[in-house]
Design a protein around this motif. Structure first.
Motif, PDB file in Angstrom:
ATOM      1  N   GLY A  65       0.509  -1.122  -0.214  1.00  0.00           N
ATOM      2  CA  GLY A  65      -0.046  -0.110   0.322  1.00  0.00           C
ATOM      3  C   GLY A  65       0.742   0.811  -0.262  1.00  0.00           C
ATOM      4  N   THR A  66      -0.139   2.393  -0.318  1.00  0.00           N
ATOM      5  CA  THR A  66       1.250   3.476   0.239  1.00  0.00           C
ATOM      6  C   THR A  66       1.605   3.831   1.343  1.00  0.00           C
ATOM      7  N   PHE A  67       2.580   4.037   1.059  1.00  0.00           N
ATOM      8  CA  PHE A  67       4.148   4.193   2.139  1.00  0.00           C
ATOM      9  C   PHE A  67       4.473   2.996   2.568  1.00  0.00           C
ATOM     10  N   GLY A  68       4.069   1.886   1.818  1.00  0.00           N
ATOM     11  CA  GLY A  68       4.640   0.464   2.495  1.00  0.00           C
ATOM     12  C   GLY A  68       5.730   0.109   1.124  1.00  0.00           C
ATOM     13  N   ASN A  69       6.233  -1.046   1.425  1.00  0.00           N
ATOM     14  CA  ASN A  69       7.087  -1.874   0.401  1.00  0.00           C
ATOM     15  C   ASN A  69       7.103  -3.229   0.452  1.00  0.00           C
ATOM     16  N   SER A  70       8.212  -3.864  -0.266  1.00  0.00           N
ATOM     17  CA  SER A  70       7.705  -5.045  -1.330  1.00  0.00           C
ATOM     18  C   SER A  70       7.784  -6.055   0.319  1.00  0.00           C
ATOM     19  N   ILE A  71       8.662  -6.164   1.619  1.00  0.00           N
ATOM     20  CA  ILE A  71       9.580  -6.441   2.645  1.00  0.00           C
ATOM     21  C   ILE A  71       8.074  -6.432   3.571  1.00  0.00           C
ATOM     22  N   ASP A  72       8.817  -5.538   4.557  1.00  0.00           N
ATOM     23  CA  ASP A  72       7.563  -5.494   5.335  1.00  0.00           C
ATOM     24  C   ASP A  72       6.212  -5.236   5.439  1.00  0.00           C
ATOM     25  N   ASN A  73       5.720  -4.297   4.338  1.00  0.00           N
ATOM     26  CA  ASN A  73       4.096  -5.028   4.544  1.00  0.00           C
ATOM     27  C   ASN A  73       3.554  -6.517   4.242  1.00  0.00           C
ATOM     28  N   TRP A  74       4.651  -7.049   4.171  1.00  0.00           N
ATOM     29  CA  TRP A  74       4.403  -9.019   4.199  1.00  0.00           C
ATOM     30  C   TRP A  74       5.076  -9.723   4.920  1.00  0.00           C
ATOM     31  N   LEU A  75       5.796  -9.241   5.733  1.00  0.00           N
ATOM     32  CA  LEU A  75       6.193  -9.539   6.336  1.00  0.00           C
ATOM     33  C   LEU A  75       5.359 -11.589   7.653  1.00  0.00           C
ATOM     34  N   VAL A  76       4.457 -10.787   7.033  1.00  0.00           N
ATOM     35  CA  VAL A  76       3.507 -11.797   8.589  1.00  0.00           C
ATOM     36  C   VAL A  76       2.826 -12.820   6.690  1.00  0.00           C
ATOM     37  N   LEU A  77       2.521 -12.515   5.537  1.00  0.00           N
ATOM     38  CA  LEU A  77       1.289 -12.878   4.649  1.00  0.00           C
ATOM     39  C   LEU A  77       2.269 -13.863   3.814  1.00  0.00           C
ATOM     40  N   ALA A  78       3.295 -13.073   3.438  1.00  0.00           N
ATOM     41  CA  ALA A  78       3.923 -14.097   2.872  1.00  0.00           C
ATOM     42  C   ALA A  78       4.422 -15.511   2.655  1.00  0.00           C
ATOM     43  N   PRO A  79       5.516 -15.798   4.497  1.00  0.00           N
ATOM     44  CA  PRO A  79       5.213 -16.439   4.888  1.00  0.00           C
ATOM     45  C   PRO A  79       4.591 -17.491   5.111  1.00  0.00           C
ATOM     46  N   TYR A  80       3.255 -16.503   5.174  1.00  0.00           N
ATOM     47  CA  TYR A  80       1.778 -17.767   5.446  1.00  0.00           C
ATOM     48  C   TYR A  80       1.424 -18.321   4.646  1.00  0.00           C
ATOM     49  N   LEU A  81       1.605 -17.444   2.871  1.00  0.00           N
ATOM     50  CA  LEU A  81       1.006 -18.402   2.166  1.00  0.00           C
ATOM     51  C   LEU A  81       1.876 -19.854   1.234  1.00  0.00           C
ATOM     52  N   VAL A  82       3.920 -19.205   2.195  1.00  0.00           N
ATOM     53  CA  VAL A  82       4.828 -19.587   1.311  1.00  0.00           C
ATOM     54  C   VAL A  82       4.696 -21.272   2.108  1.00  0.00           C
ATOM     55  N   ARG A  83       4.204 -21.408   3.309  1.00  0.00           N
ATOM     56  CA  ARG A  83       4.181 -22.712   4.420  1.00  0.00           C
ATOM     57  C   ARG A  83       3.042 -22.962   3.100  1.00  0.00           C
ATOM     58  N   ARG A  84       2.092 -22.546   2.429  1.00  0.00           N
ATOM     59  CA  ARG A  84       0.149 -23.445   1.985  1.00  0.00           C
ATOM     60  C   ARG A  84       1.220 -23.916   1.117  1.00  0.00           C
ATOM     61  N   GLY A  85       2.741 -23.664   0.294  1.00  0.00           N
ATOM     62  CA  GLY A  85       2.534 -23.916  -1.428  1.00  0.00           C
ATOM     63  C   GLY A  85       2.790 -23.268  -2.229  1.00  0.00           C
ATOM     64  N   TYR A  86       2.493 -22.207  -2.303  1.00  0.00           N
ATOM     65  CA  TYR A  86       2.346 -21.124  -2.675  1.00  0.00           C
ATOM     66  C   TYR A  86       3.722 -20.694  -3.654  1.00  0.00           C
ATOM     67  N   CYS A  87       3.893 -20.143  -4.597  1.00  0.00           N
ATOM     68  CA  CYS A  87       4.652 -19.609  -4.947  1.00  0.00           C
ATOM     69  C   CYS A  87       4.092 -17.762  -5.229  1.00  0.00           C
ATOM     70  N   VAL A  88       4.950 -16.959  -4.083  1.00  0.00           N
ATOM     71  CA  VAL A  88       4.602 -15.479  -3.528  1.00  0.00           C
ATOM     72  C   VAL A  88       6.394 -14.690  -4.258  1.00  0.00           C
ATOM     73  N   TYR A  89       5.422 -14.001  -4.652  1.00  0.00           N
ATOM     74  CA  TYR A  89       6.378 -12.226  -5.155  1.00  0.00           C
ATOM     75  C   TYR A  89       5.546 -11.075  -4.833  1.00  0.00           C
ATOM     76  N   SER A  90       6.753 -10.459  -4.186  1.00  0.00           N
ATOM     77  CA  SER A  90       6.506  -8.916  -3.982  1.00  0.00           C
ATOM     78  C   SER A  90       6.573  -7.540  -4.235  1.00  0.00           C
ATOM     79  N   LEU A  91       7.006  -6.774  -5.133  1.00  0.00           N
ATOM     80  CA  LEU A  91       7.636  -5.630  -5.817  1.00  0.00           C
ATOM     81  C   LEU A  91       7.343  -4.594  -4.904  1.00  0.00           C
ATOM     82  N   ASP A  92       8.000  -3.564  -4.790  1.00  0.00           N
ATOM     83  CA  ASP A  92       8.307  -1.465  -4.902  1.00  0.00           C
ATOM     84  C   ASP A  92       7.976  -1.184  -5.948  1.00  0.00           C
ATOM     85  N   TYR A  93       7.063  -0.368  -6.088  1.00  0.00           N
ATOM     86  CA  TYR A  93       6.180  -0.011  -6.605  1.00  0.00           C
ATOM     87  C   TYR A  93       5.942   1.349  -6.224  1.00  0.00           C
TER      88      TYR A  93
END
Length: 290
Positions: A65-93
């Motif tokens: 989101g606004t003021f976010g970045n590809s790491i800090d926004n997803w420190l919980v959700l990204a590993p949550y999805l990886v543990r469930r078998g998804y290939c997960v990616y995040s970008l900075d924009y």
């Protein structure tokens, strides 16, 4: 403000600051987009060797989101999805020159172009025909521009928005005062264009929503909280059209007090609803204990 609301917001702020510091410590001294991928990959996401499984055949792209970045926004959700078998990616924009860490500030149509290029990169890496997008706040709304005007609908199966400002926000009515303060309005337009784009009734949002909220071929899920203090009124987050599911967290867990930031970064009920949206054929009921 009621005492429990002050306590909740203080707790959320403290926890988010902890997550921010944790995320920043993973970055190299030369902070920037290039450093984000190795840091995230060490946690299991942004792994360009990942190949989608038969159970989860589409890569998931996370859009901060606004003021976010590809790491800090997803420190919980990204590993949550990886543990469930998804290939997960995040970008900075939406980066602005001279502003580290805090992204999503540039013109939103240009940010959508960055998303376009990133999705192409992910699809080329994984060999998948389509991706799923999950975004928080602006990151749940901005992809709609990509889907509608940049050909993204041919490359995306589903868009999941966590507290997205799909129809803009009044910020509790404060943005209605902007025309009376030309200096402030000019500052938003010239220094942080995305904020001006997100004001309800802006030219950007008028163009985005003209002719309907959705495009054919994409499934849409909006996950909102009635305690949202940023995108107000919270029901303006909801979309209309075929293939849309609008969810209010408190309908699933009445005691969930998450506000705008927490629903995207910390809320387990919201994260469970994300997995339901990504794999509706195997969806399970979301409860306070999801």
């Amino acid at each position: 403000m009621l005492p429990w609301r002050r306590t909740l917001r203080a707790f959320t702020a403290a926890l988010l600051m902890t997550l921010l510091v944790t995320g920043l410590l993973t970055l190299t001294p030369a902070v920037g987009t290039a450093s984000a991928a190795p840091a995230a990959s060490s946690r299991g996401w942004n792994d360009y060797d990942c190949k989608p499984s038969a159970a989860h055949p589409r890569p998931v792209v996370l859009v901060h989101g606004t003021f976010g970045n590809s790491i800090d926004n997803w420190l919980v959700l990204a590993p949550y999805l990886v543990r469930r078998g998804y290939c997960v990616y995040s970008l900075d924009y939406g980066q602005l020159p001279g502003v580290p860490f805090f992204n999503g500030l540039g013109p939103i149509d240009k940010s959508a172009e960055q998303l376009d290029g990133f999705v192409d990169k992910v699809l080329a890496s994984t060999g998948a025909a389509e991706a799923d997008l999950v975004g928080h706040s602006q990151g749940g709304m901005m992809p709609r521009y990509y889907l509608k005007f940049l050909g993204g609908a041919e490359k995306v199966n589903a868009l999941v928005g966590l507290a997205p400002d799909n129809h803009g926000t009044t910020l509790l009515g404060l943005t209605k005062l902007l025309p009376y303060f030309p200096g402030i309005e000019d500052l938003l337009t010239t220094k942080t264009p995305s904020l001006a784009d997100q004001v309800a009734g802006s030219p950007f949002l008028t163009k985005l929503n003209e002719g309907g909220d959705t495009v054919p071929g994409v499934r849409y899920t909006v996950i909102a909280t009635k305690y949202d203090e940023v995108v107000t009124p919270y029901r303006t987050q909801f979309l209309n059209g075929p293939g849309v599911r609008n969810v209010t967290i408190q309908d699933l867990c009445p005691v969930d007090l998450s506000e705008h930031v927490a629903i995207g970064i910390l809320d387990r009920v919201a994260h469970h609803e994300v997995t339901n949206a990504l794999d509706p054929a195997h969806a399970t009921p979301s409860t306070c204990f999801s």
